[in-house]
Design an enzyme around this catalytic site. Sequence first.
Site, short mmCIF file in Angstrom:
data_model
loop_
_atom_site.label_atom_id
_atom_site.label_comp_id
_atom_site.label_asym_id
_atom_site.label_seq_id
_atom_site.Cartn_x
_atom_site.Cartn_y
_atom_site.Cartn_z
N ASP A 37 -7.24 -5.46 -5.65
CA ASP A 37 -6.85 -4.42 -6.61
C ASP A 37 -7.05 -4.88 -8.05
O ASP A 37 -7.28 -4.06 -8.94
CB ASP A 37 -5.39 -4.04 -6.41
CG ASP A 37 -5.18 -3.12 -5.22
OD1 ASP A 37 -6.16 -2.51 -4.76
OD2 ASP A 37 -4.03 -3.03 -4.75
N HIS B 8 -51.49 23.03 -1.02
CA HIS B 8 -51.27 21.61 -1.18
C HIS B 8 -52.58 20.85 -0.98
O HIS B 8 -52.92 19.94 -1.75
CB HIS B 8 -50.23 21.09 -0.17
CG HIS B 8 -48.81 21.42 -0.54
ND1 HIS B 8 -48.37 22.71 -0.68
CD2 HIS B 8 -47.75 20.61 -0.77
CE1 HIS B 8 -47.08 22.68 -0.98
NE2 HIS B 8 -46.68 21.43 -1.05
N GLN C 76 0.83 -1.20 0.00
CA GLN C 76 0.00 0.00 0.00
C GLN C 76 0.86 1.25 0.00
O GLN C 76 0.54 2.24 -0.66
CB GLN C 76 -0.94 -0.02 1.21
CG GLN C 76 -2.21 0.75 1.01
CD GLN C 76 -3.08 0.16 -0.09
OE1 GLN C 76 -3.01 -1.01 -0.40
NE2 GLN C 76 -3.90 1.00 -0.71
N GLU D 161 -10.11 2.31 4.13
CA GLU D 161 -10.44 2.00 2.74
C GLU D 161 -10.31 0.50 2.51
O GLU D 161 -11.21 -0.14 1.98
CB GLU D 161 -9.49 2.77 1.82
CG GLU D 161 -9.68 2.49 0.35
CD GLU D 161 -8.59 3.10 -0.51
OE1 GLU D 161 -8.81 3.20 -1.73
OE2 GLU D 161 -7.52 3.47 0.01
N HIS D 162 -9.17 -0.06 2.89
CA HIS D 162 -8.93 -1.50 2.82
C HIS D 162 -8.65 -2.01 4.23
O HIS D 162 -7.76 -1.48 4.90
CB HIS D 162 -7.70 -1.84 1.96
CG HIS D 162 -7.68 -1.19 0.62
ND1 HIS D 162 -7.06 0.03 0.38
CD2 HIS D 162 -8.18 -1.59 -0.58
CE1 HIS D 162 -7.19 0.34 -0.90
NE2 HIS D 162 -7.87 -0.62 -1.50
N HIS E 37 2.07 3.04 -3.30
CA HIS E 37 1.25 3.94 -4.12
C HIS E 37 1.75 5.37 -4.12
O HIS E 37 1.79 6.03 -5.15
CB HIS E 37 -0.21 3.94 -3.62
CG HIS E 37 -1.02 2.81 -4.13
ND1 HIS E 37 -1.51 2.75 -5.40
CD2 HIS E 37 -1.47 1.68 -3.52
CE1 HIS E 37 -2.22 1.64 -5.58
NE2 HIS E 37 -2.20 0.98 -4.44
#
Length: 443
Positions: free
Chosen positions: A369, A428, A266, A335-336, A269
């Site tokens: 991924d 209404h 990770q 996220e993961h 990245h």
Amino acid sequence: MLSRTDLRGSTPTLAQLRRALPRGGTDVNSVLPTVTPVVEDIAAHGSSAALDYGEKFDHVRPTSVRVPADVVAAALDNLAPDVADALRESISRARKVHADQRRSTTRTQVVPGGAVSEKWIPVRRVGLYVPGGNAVYPSSVVMNVVPAQEAGVASLVVASPPQAAFGGWPHPTILAACALLGVDEVWAVGGAQGIALLAYGGEDTDGSTLDPVDLITGPGNIFVTAAKRLVRSVVGIDSEAGPTEIAILADDSADPAHVAADLISQAEHDVIAASVLVTDSAAFADAVDAEVEKQSAVTKHTERVNEALTGAQSGVVLVDDLDAGIAVVDAYAAEHLEIQTRDAAAVAERITNAGAIFVGAYSPVSLGDYCAGSNHVLPTSGSARHASGLSVQTFLKGVHVIDYDEAALKDVAAAVITLADAEDLPAHGDAVKRRFAAQFGLS
């Protein structure tokens, strides 16, 4: 290498946990003064402005925004066969998962003669953004295009930054992935200018129309995120994606080498990527640290990995026990999230906040991924507490269809009128009374 947050012997509140946990992030507001003029210029001047900014930022100006069909086809022809086969496998698995997400119309008979249906309508046209940057992301083409296609979106365009090394067109592997998916509209435009052009449209260099989209999805850097924020009143967006992140909940039954490899993967990245280990074993944390030192020294992107792992956004969180670990990862809302514990499936069932959950030693994030079949466009920065990853649902609009006959409306007319009067909106109620003028003494 990894900093430590020791929560042992304490029972922090949720607010305290959120403050204590490693967390990076980016200040989108800080770049809005830079991005706003770009978006406004493209809103006013279309593709010519977008190409100008592309030339400024990407140092290349393609001859057109739209990538010619023969360039896209040639990219697939020239793609290495093993890469093509791997992409086909990724596409096939993603289709299986996303096809099962399709929704059907539901119809509820509320009363005799009165029904409400909910039908699901695909967004008319979508723009799918695929970033450039430190890596090439054909997998992001798959993850954005497949759910859009499975939702039934009729018109989609992939936008990706032009590359000086490839004649001003997006990376050939990106184009080849588009070809494999049957995408026939690709724009060579990236960054904030790409997002703005998707939102506002324009005219290409040959005079052809570049139609604006209704929804933009896909990750990008802070400038892309800022542009998405600026255009979200014009089009829909999937999310404001922050730096990518992994959290691993592990006990001493896990393999330190596996956990270290996943943290490093990770961190690869970006220097602001987050890698967090949560464990109830200090000895295991020590073993992971040793493996991280060893493996990071020989990985290709050593400097990038080391900067990410030593940043404030990464670290080890020590807890008393598994229950405390679950509370920590739920507060973090990664996220993961990997679960590498005894009876990992049972632990995974107890998690409520995560973009995606990877269960056991043989479900690493790398699998998700590319080839698990799941989607890798996921909520970041704690937004998994309230948001979901990209799916078929992202590209569908749920529309209620109300179908009442005269008798059914008449039966509930008094309640409608009463509620309209309670809200001081008498017109209404009058709209109902007019349909039964005699009953309510109207001429």
